[in-house]
Design a protein around this motif. Sequence first.
Motif, short mmCIF file in Angstrom:
data_model
loop_
_atom_site.label_atom_id
_atom_site.label_comp_id
_atom_site.label_asym_id
_atom_site.label_seq_id
_atom_site.Cartn_x
_atom_site.Cartn_y
_atom_site.Cartn_z
N ASP A 73 -5.41 6.97 -8.86
CA ASP A 73 -5.59 6.84 -7.38
C ASP A 73 -5.55 5.47 -6.95
OD1 ASP A 73 -6.12 9.66 -7.27
OD2 ASP A 73 -8.36 9.30 -7.99
N LEU A 74 -6.16 4.62 -7.75
CA LEU A 74 -6.46 3.19 -7.16
C LEU A 74 -4.85 2.67 -7.29
CD1 LEU A 74 -9.42 2.22 -8.94
CD2 LEU A 74 -9.25 2.14 -6.54
N PHE A 75 -4.13 2.71 -8.39
CA PHE A 75 -2.63 2.29 -8.65
C PHE A 75 -1.82 2.89 -7.67
CE2 PHE A 75 1.39 1.61 -10.28
CZ PHE A 75 1.36 0.39 -10.88
N THR A 76 -1.95 4.09 -7.44
CA THR A 76 -0.96 4.51 -6.28
C THR A 76 -1.39 4.10 -4.79
OG1 THR A 76 -1.99 6.45 -6.21
CG2 THR A 76 -0.29 6.73 -7.57
N GLU A 77 -2.60 3.86 -4.62
CA GLU A 77 -2.98 3.35 -3.41
C GLU A 77 -2.26 1.96 -3.31
OE1 GLU A 77 -7.24 3.55 -2.35
OE2 GLU A 77 -7.04 1.91 -1.26
N ALA A 78 -2.74 0.99 -4.24
CA ALA A 78 -1.84 -0.47 -4.16
C ALA A 78 -0.47 -0.31 -4.12
CB ALA A 78 -2.70 -1.32 -5.33
N ALA A 79 0.03 0.52 -4.61
CA ALA A 79 1.45 0.36 -4.66
C ALA A 79 2.03 0.90 -3.46
CB ALA A 79 2.09 1.53 -5.77
N HIS A 80 1.41 1.89 -2.79
CA HIS A 80 1.90 2.32 -1.52
C HIS A 80 1.87 1.10 -0.37
CE1 HIS A 80 3.57 6.24 -2.79
NE2 HIS A 80 2.33 6.79 -3.19
N LYS A 81 0.86 0.59 -0.45
CA LYS A 81 0.37 -0.66 0.67
C LYS A 81 1.32 -1.45 0.23
CE LYS A 81 -4.74 -0.50 1.32
NZ LYS A 81 -5.76 -1.18 0.83
N ALA A 82 1.96 -1.92 -1.23
CA ALA A 82 3.03 -3.14 -1.41
C ALA A 82 4.35 -2.34 -0.79
CB ALA A 82 2.85 -3.10 -2.73
N PHE A 83 4.69 -1.14 -1.07
CA PHE A 83 5.86 -0.56 -0.57
C PHE A 83 6.03 -0.74 1.05
CE2 PHE A 83 5.73 2.53 -4.26
CZ PHE A 83 6.55 1.91 -5.27
N GLU A 84 4.82 -0.17 1.74
CA GLU A 84 5.08 -0.53 3.05
C GLU A 84 5.10 -1.90 3.50
OE1 GLU A 84 1.89 0.64 6.84
OE2 GLU A 84 1.50 1.61 4.61
N ASP A 85 4.53 -2.84 2.77
CA ASP A 85 4.49 -4.03 3.12
C ASP A 85 6.08 -4.64 2.98
OD1 ASP A 85 3.15 -6.51 4.08
OD2 ASP A 85 2.98 -7.33 2.10
N ALA A 86 6.63 -4.12 1.88
CA ALA A 86 7.83 -4.76 1.49
C ALA A 86 8.97 -4.02 2.38
CB ALA A 86 8.13 -4.72 0.23
N GLY A 87 8.56 -2.85 3.04
CA GLY A 87 9.68 -2.11 3.66
C GLY A 87 10.52 -1.34 2.94
N THR A 88 10.24 -1.15 1.50
CA THR A 88 11.01 -0.52 0.72
C THR A 88 10.46 0.14 -0.32
OG1 THR A 88 13.18 -0.65 -0.82
CG2 THR A 88 11.71 -2.39 -0.65
N LYS A 89 10.95 0.96 -1.01
CA LYS A 89 10.49 1.59 -2.39
C LYS A 89 11.29 2.02 -3.52
CE LYS A 89 7.68 5.20 -0.62
NZ LYS A 89 7.02 6.63 -0.73
N GLU A 90 12.40 1.34 -3.17
CA GLU A 90 13.52 1.67 -4.06
C GLU A 90 13.43 0.61 -5.33
OE1 GLU A 90 15.98 3.86 -3.56
OE2 GLU A 90 14.47 4.37 -1.97
N ILE A 91 12.42 0.51 -6.02
CA ILE A 91 12.35 0.07 -7.39
C ILE A 91 13.25 0.25 -8.20
CG2 ILE A 91 10.20 -0.72 -6.41
CD1 ILE A 91 9.22 1.01 -8.81
#
Lengths: 131, 380
Positions: free
Chosen positions: B24-42
């Motif tokens: 839960d914690l990891f995905t919460e941080a990751a989704h915030k980072a995706f949103e901040d970067a404007g991409t999730k195409e890692i």
Amino acid sequence: MSVPRYWRETKYRYRLIGQMCAQCGNAGFPRSGVCSACGSVDLEEVKLAETGHVVTWTVVRNPPAGYMEYAPYLVALVELDDGVRVLSQLVDIEPIKVKTGMRVEAAFRRVKVDGGSGIIEYGYKFRPLIE
Amino acid sequence: MRAVAVAGVGLTKVSEHWEKGLQDLFTEAAHKAFEDAGTKEIDALYVANMGAPILQGQMHLGAMLADALGMRGVPALSVGAASASGGVAFHEGVKAVASGFADCVLVGGVEKMSDGLPEEVYSILAMAEDQEYTAYTGVTNTGLNALIHRSYMETYGATAEEIAMFAVRGHEHAVGSKHSQYPFKVAIDRVLASPMEADPVHMLECAAVGDGAAAMILMPADKAPEGVEVAATSVATGPYYLAGRKDILTFDAVKTAAERAYKVAGVTPDDIDLVEVHDETTITGVISLEDLGFVEKGKGASYVADGCTMREGEVPTNTFGGLKARGHPLGATGLYQVGEVALQLQGRAGPCQVEGAQVGLAESLGGLGSTCAVTILRRG
């Protein structure tokens, strides 16, 4: 801790055996397979001095699993008379009487009763030297 | 080698998150980072963690967390360097992008410490050290800090109060921070009146147990114009045993890592506008400032007590509270530090903002300074 893992270390823990570099004479503990001073792998086992002095010390009040029965206990960095430094518990003395620089000697003591495999672990601890 | 930028940052609040697990914690941080970067195409995932194999009985975090993000197919692995895992994972992620192996990397750190009993946490912290000859003595991580703390006082004449001021300063800086564990002031009298954890280190001089996750998206700098440039990353190891060190009051790994990072970034300590250091206890914070080159050896404690590390001071230090007040979720800590430097340089630090910051440094330690990761970021 498994029996063979414990057994591998008994010589060094029971007798305070370190290593000495055959090239430059630098001694160290524990053995590591390489001389920390010159990098040589030409090493010999050496019996370390059993007396020395306290370089610095602390009182551990919240111990890790397996060490509860002794808490609070003293841990000191000891410099042996041959210059090699060893980390060890300090026993047979109240914390209020410990002083940096005080003379100490190695003693053979029980260290830990292992939870998993039931081994009673022994080894060195240091105590005040009566001169 | 390509220039690399931090394109997105996601931090969860450090806390005792009883209702949330490691995923839960990891995905919460990751989704915030995706949103901040404007991409999730890692195209690669690096996970920084220290204690999951013991705390959760969980290995193979890479595949588990890639799946939790719906990112099956990406290469994923965990990076372990004790409490320097975050800083070391960041270094590895930067290498992947700089070399051209990857174009968009997620580096995320996570630690779920409150799943362990206190004595289990003490054991895990001591697993950064050699089990046969260091942890074997029963010494704890704080106990090792205490050995150098006492020696520092006796060698340089620093007072207990001067060193303890490091904790007071951290708490001052954390006020107003949304992701910090303890965002409130603590008076020096309270620190010095708190119980001994390992003499002469008081409980309120030590980082506490906390859960948290921090994530960052790394991309080539030319693809992330809003990002923060990674001016240098550097990882070094030093003598593993305290007993094997000629000078126990210097962390050789810090000096080595810092020297390399300054050289790569083309800066000196004078150019650094803010620094995040690894104050697992107050004395490691003090020694870090010295070995990074901000203050002469032996003068670090009075430097802190004199106010030089305050937000308006010479070297604003631990601007969201550091390990003491922001919190120290082990493997995630190094990424909180880098993320905080990025937020500062982008002017997004809110009440914790250091005005006009252009260059910032983060220092992450594993064990008693036997691994050090140094990261320098620069406003692009």
